[in-house]
Design an enzyme around this catalytic site. Structure first.
Site, short mmCIF file in Angstrom:
data_model
loop_
_atom_site.label_atom_id
_atom_site.label_comp_id
_atom_site.label_asym_id
_atom_site.label_seq_id
_atom_site.Cartn_x
_atom_site.Cartn_y
_atom_site.Cartn_z
CB CYS A 145 -10.06 4.36 -0.13
SG CYS A 145 -8.54 5.00 0.71
CD GLU A 154 -1.32 7.65 5.93
OE1 GLU A 154 -0.16 7.94 6.22
OE2 GLU A 154 -1.75 6.65 5.42
CG ASP A 202 -1.86 1.20 1.25
OD1 ASP A 202 -2.43 1.75 0.06
OD2 ASP A 202 -2.13 1.85 2.16
CB SER A 203 0.10 4.86 -0.81
OG SER A 203 -1.10 4.63 -0.23
CG HIS A 217 -5.71 5.18 4.40
ND1 HIS A 217 -5.13 4.52 3.07
CD2 HIS A 217 -4.82 5.71 4.99
CE1 HIS A 217 -3.86 4.84 3.23
NE2 HIS A 217 -3.66 5.53 4.27
CB CYS A 273 -3.00 0.60 -2.64
SG CYS A 273 -3.07 2.43 -2.91
#
Ligand code: DGL
Length: 272
Positions: free
Chosen positions: A190, A156, A8-9, A192, A71
């Site tokens: 997504c 994040e 993932d990023s 996240h 991702c």
């Protein structure tokens, strides 16, 4: 040892990793978060493709034969080129899989109204990957996308359960239902976003349901390994787990513990 690579990023892919490991704890895994270059969500196609390809090549140098792009942005913007252009040149026996197709396959059974929504990064929504995948499989389903560019930074920066998150969660859900009030199933497109689940549920109309994709991706991977013994054979089974990040390993370990609900150790890599 030939672990399964999970990419993932940043931290989002950990929500997918958790589900994969819960279902298949016997395999060895390597997780890589490209935290130094995250977020990918609003980057150009070219850049996401280049970063993702670099990550895939790094996984191959770690002996991974199978890499999952956990991702959506990388799956939307880089997967097809990597599968069709790069893999045949690098090593046709290795595999790179994404998260969009398995999620798209699972949604039809969940919606009664046949009106589905996808929430994702700017890149994922603009790519229309979910509309295209779902449209191929289930042409009778209407898919509406909504980009939520503030949601990844909220996660994040550990603001996902704070009061500030309410504003951005409500804003996008209102915009979404203004576009199509018949939506009854919402894909969190997504990796996240599952951390915002409590807030999302708070502002959701009663007849609508949110699904996070980790479970579907994990089930699809299990099924894939059963159908492809030639790939499965190459995945070693000692139950090990290693975490790598392109940024600070201390920071990664601290943040990742929130996603995983457990303490971990991480190593730094420059993808060399
Ligand atoms: N986790 C990534 C995804 O699923 C997005 C995060 C980012 O913008 O880098 O799309």
């Amino acid at each position: 040892m030939t672990p399964i690579g999970i990419f993932d990023s940043g931290y989002g892919g950990l929500t997918v990793l958790s589900e994969i490991r819960a279902l298949m704890p016997e395999y060895d895994y390597i997780y890589l978060g490209d935290n130094a270059r995250a977020p990918y969500g609003n980057r150009s196609f070219e850049r996401v493709y280049r970063f993702t390809l670099e990550a895939v090549q790094w996984f191959f140098r770690q002996e991974c034969h199978l890499v999952i792009l956990a991702c959506n942005t990388a799956s939307a913007k880089a997967l097809r080129s990597i599968q069709q252009v790069n893999l045949p040149e690098i090593d046709p026996s290795r595999r790179v899989l994404g998260v969009i197709r398995p999620t798209a396959e699972s949604v039809a059974a969940l919606s009664k109204s046949n009106h589905i929504a996808v929430l994702g990064t700017e890149g994922t929504i603009r790519s229309r990957s979910y509309e295209l995948e779902i449209g191929k499989l289930y042409p009778h389903i209407t898919v509406t996308g909504e980009a939520c560019p503030m949601w990844v930074p909220l996660v994040e920066n550990r603001e996902y359960d704070k009061a500030g998150a309410d504003y951005f969660v409500r804003q996008h859900l209102e915009r979404l239902f203004a576009k199509d009030p018949l939506i009854d199933t919402i894909i969190l497109g997504c990796t996240h976003y599952p951390l915002l689940m409590n807030k999302i549920n708070q502002y959701l109309p009663k007849n609508a349901e949110v699904i996070s994709q980790g479970k579907y991706v994990a089930e699809a991977l299990k099924d894939y390994l059963q159908r492809h013994p030639e790939i499965e054979r190459n995945c070693t089974k000692n139950g090990t787990m290693h975490y790598f990040t392109t940024d600070s390993p201390e920071e990664f370990a601290q943040q990742a513990s929130i996603f995983l609900n457990q303490q971990i150790k991480a190593l730094q890599t420059n993808l060399e």
